[in-house]
Design a protein around this motif. Structure first.
Motif: not given
Length: 451
Positions: A91, A94, A195, A198-199, A213
C-alpha cells in the motif's frame, strides 16, 4: 530432589539474563551469553546423568516450557506479521510493477543459491568419500526407513505444477492458521493480491482507500509492537533450547556418524562463505553483515525452525541492515519455503552422492550432476514448508532419481545436530537474498547498513 535442583539452577541462569536485560546490555551480547550458559549447563547435565536418565528427561520437560513456549510465541506471530507487513508495504509502495520485480528477483536468487548449494553438497560428500554402504542400521533407524518407504507414494504425487497451484489459497483464513504445507507462501500471495486490489481502488475510491490504508498501518504498528515484545525473550529461549540439544544428544551416535556430521558442516560453512562473497561482489561489507545477522543465526541454530525465525529475520533486515520493509518481508517469507540452501539442497545432494555408487552410478559424472542439480532446483519450491522439510526434500530427490530412500532413516540419530546447521544456513540464505535484492533494486539504506 535432583530434578528440583536442576530446575532451580536453570531459573538462576534465567535470572542472570534478566539482570543483564535490566542493565540494558546489548541484545546480541545477551543472546550469546544465553547460548554459552546453555551449552555449559546442558553439558553438565549430560556428563552427570547421561542422555536417557529419568532425571534429565524430567528436568528437560520443565526447561522445555521456556524453549518450546518461546518458539510457539514466534509461530503465533509469524502469519499476522507476514500478512500485515506485506499488505502495508504494498500500500505504501504504490507500485504493483515494483512488487513483481521484487518477488521475481527474490525467487531467482533463492533458487540460484539453492543450485549452488546442491553442487557444494555433492562435491563435499564426494571429497569426504561418503558411501551409503558404510552406515549401520539400528532398530530405530530401520523403523524410520520403513516409515519413509510408506511415504514415497505421497511424495511422488507432488509434482512441480501441483506445487505452483498450491501457492494459491482457497481459504486464506485457514492458511493464516498455518494449516497447510504451503500456508506461508499462500499468505504472501493473498496479502499481495489484497494489496494490489487496494492500490487499484486508490484512484476510483480515494476516501475508502485512505480509510483502509490507515487501518492497515495501525494494525501494522500493533503487530510490530507485538513482535518486539516476543523478540525480547530471545536470550531466554536460546538458553532453554540449546540446553535441551546438548543434554539430550547421544554421544555414541554422534561419534559413529561423525564423518557425515563433519562433511555436512564443511558444506554448510562453504555455502555460508559463498553467501558472504555474494554480498562482497555487490559492494556490501560481509563483516558488517555477519555482526548484525549473528543473533538471528544463533536463534535459527538453536531452535531449528526457519518459520519461527521470520520475525527476528525481518526485524534485523529492516532495522539493522537497512532493507526496505517489503523486500525484507517477502524474502523472509519466501525463504522459509523456497530454495532453502541447507534442507532442500545440500542435504539431499549429499545423500544422492552417497547412494549413487551403491546403484552403479558415478556420482561425479557430468550427466548425473546436471540431473541432480536440476531436480533439486525444481523440488526446492515449497519443500521446506512441509513438516520435516529436509526429510521430504531428500525423499523427493532420491525418489526422482529412482534411488532407495532407506539412507534417510539411517541418519535419525544425528538429525537434530545436523538440522541446527541446516536451519541457520536456510535463514542466512533468506537474509542474504533480502539484502542482495535490496542492493540490486535500490531498496536498501546503505547508511543504515554500514552504521
Amino acid at each position: 530432589m535432583l530434578i528440583v535442583l536442576n530446575i532451580i539452577v536453570f531459573m538462576v541462569l534465567l535470572g542472570i539474563l534478566y539482570n543483564m536485560q535490566k542493565k540494558y546490555l546489548p541484545f546480541s551480547k545477551r543472546v550469546f551469553v544465553g547460548l554459552g550458559m546453555g551449552i555449559v549447563f546442558g553439558g553438565i547435565l549430560q556428563y552427570i546423568y547421561g542422555t536417557d536418565h529419568l532425571v534429565i528427561k524430567e528436568s528437560l520437560v520443565w526447561i522445555n516450557i521456556v524453549g518450546n513456549g518461546y518458539v510457539r510465541l514466534l509461530k503465533m506471530i509469524v502469519m499476522p506479521l507476514i500478512a500485515i507487513s506485506i499488505l502495508s508495504a504494498i500500500i505504501n509502495l504504490k507500485d504493483g510493477k515494483a512488487l513483481g520485480k521484487i518477488g521475481g528477483t527474490i525467487i531467482l536468487i533463492l533458487v540460484g543459491t539453492a543450485t549452488i548449494a546442491a553442487v557444494v553438497g555433492a562435491l563435499t560428500a564426494n571429497g569426504f568419500g561418503l558411501h551409503g554402504d558404510g552406515l549401520a542400521m539400528g532398530a530405530k533407524e530401520a523403523a524410520r526407513a520403513t516409515f519413509l518407504e510408506g511415504k514415497l507414494t505421497d511424495v511422488q504425487n507432488i509434482s512441480f505444477a501441483n506445487k505452483l497451484i498450491e501457492f494459491i489459497p482457497t481459504n486464506p483464513f485457514e492458511d493464516l492458521t498455518g494449516a497447510r504445507d504451503m500456508s506461508t507462501i499462500a499468505v504472501v500471495f493473498f496479502s499481495g493480491f489484497l494489496g494490489i486490489a487496494a492500490l487499484g481502488m486508490a484512484k476510483k475510491k480515494p476516501k475508502s482507500f485512505e480509510v483502509f490504508k490507515d487501518l492497515v498501518n495501525a494494525l501494522h504498528d500493533v503487530v510490530m509492537r507485538m513482535v518486539t515484545l516476543v523478540l525480547r525473550l530471545t536470550p531466554y529461549g536460546v538458553l532453554a533450547l540449546i540446553t535441551k540439544v546438548v543434554a539430550s544428544s547421544h554421544i555414541k551416535d554422534i561419534l559413529s556418524l561423525g564423518k557425515f556430521i563433519v562433511a555436512s558442516y564443511v558444506a554448510l560453512i562453504i555455502m555460508f562463505i559463498i553467501h558472504l562473497i555474494i554480498l562482497a561482489i555487490l559492494g556490501l561489507n560481509p563483516i558488517t553483515y555477519v555482526k548484525k545477522a549473528l543473533p538471528v543465526l544463533v536463534f535459527a541454530f538453536t531452535s531449528r525452525t526457519s518459520a519461527g525465525s521470520i520475525p527476528l529475520n525481518v526485524e534485523t533486515q529492516i532495522d539493522k541492515l537497512g532493507v526496505n520493509e517489503g523486500v525484507a518481508n517477502i524474502s523472509a517469507s519466501f525463504g522459509a519455503s523456497i530454495g532453502q540452501n541447507g534442507c532442500a539442497a545440500i542435504y539431499p545432494a549429499m545423500l544422492a552422492v552417497m547412494i549413487a555408487p551403491v546403484v552403479g552410478i558415478d556420482p561425479m559424472s557430468f550427466s548425473f550432476l546436471v540431473k541432480l542439480v536440476a531436480i533439486i532446483a525444481v523440488s526446492s519450491f515449497g519443500v521446506a514448508g512441509v513438516g520435516g522439510g529436509a526429510t521430504f526434500a531428500a525423499l523427493i530427490v532420491l525418489s526422482s532419481l529412482n534411488f532407495p530412500v532407506g539412507l534417510v532413516g539411517l541418519l535419525i540419530s544425528i538429525e537434530p545436530l545436523i538440522d541446527m546447521g541446516r536451519t541457520a544456513l536456510n535463514v542466512n540464505g533468506s537474509m542474504v537474498t533480502g539484502v542482495a535484492t535490496g542492493r540490486l533494486l535500490g531498496e536498501i539504506d546503505l547508511e543504515k547498513y554500514n552504521r
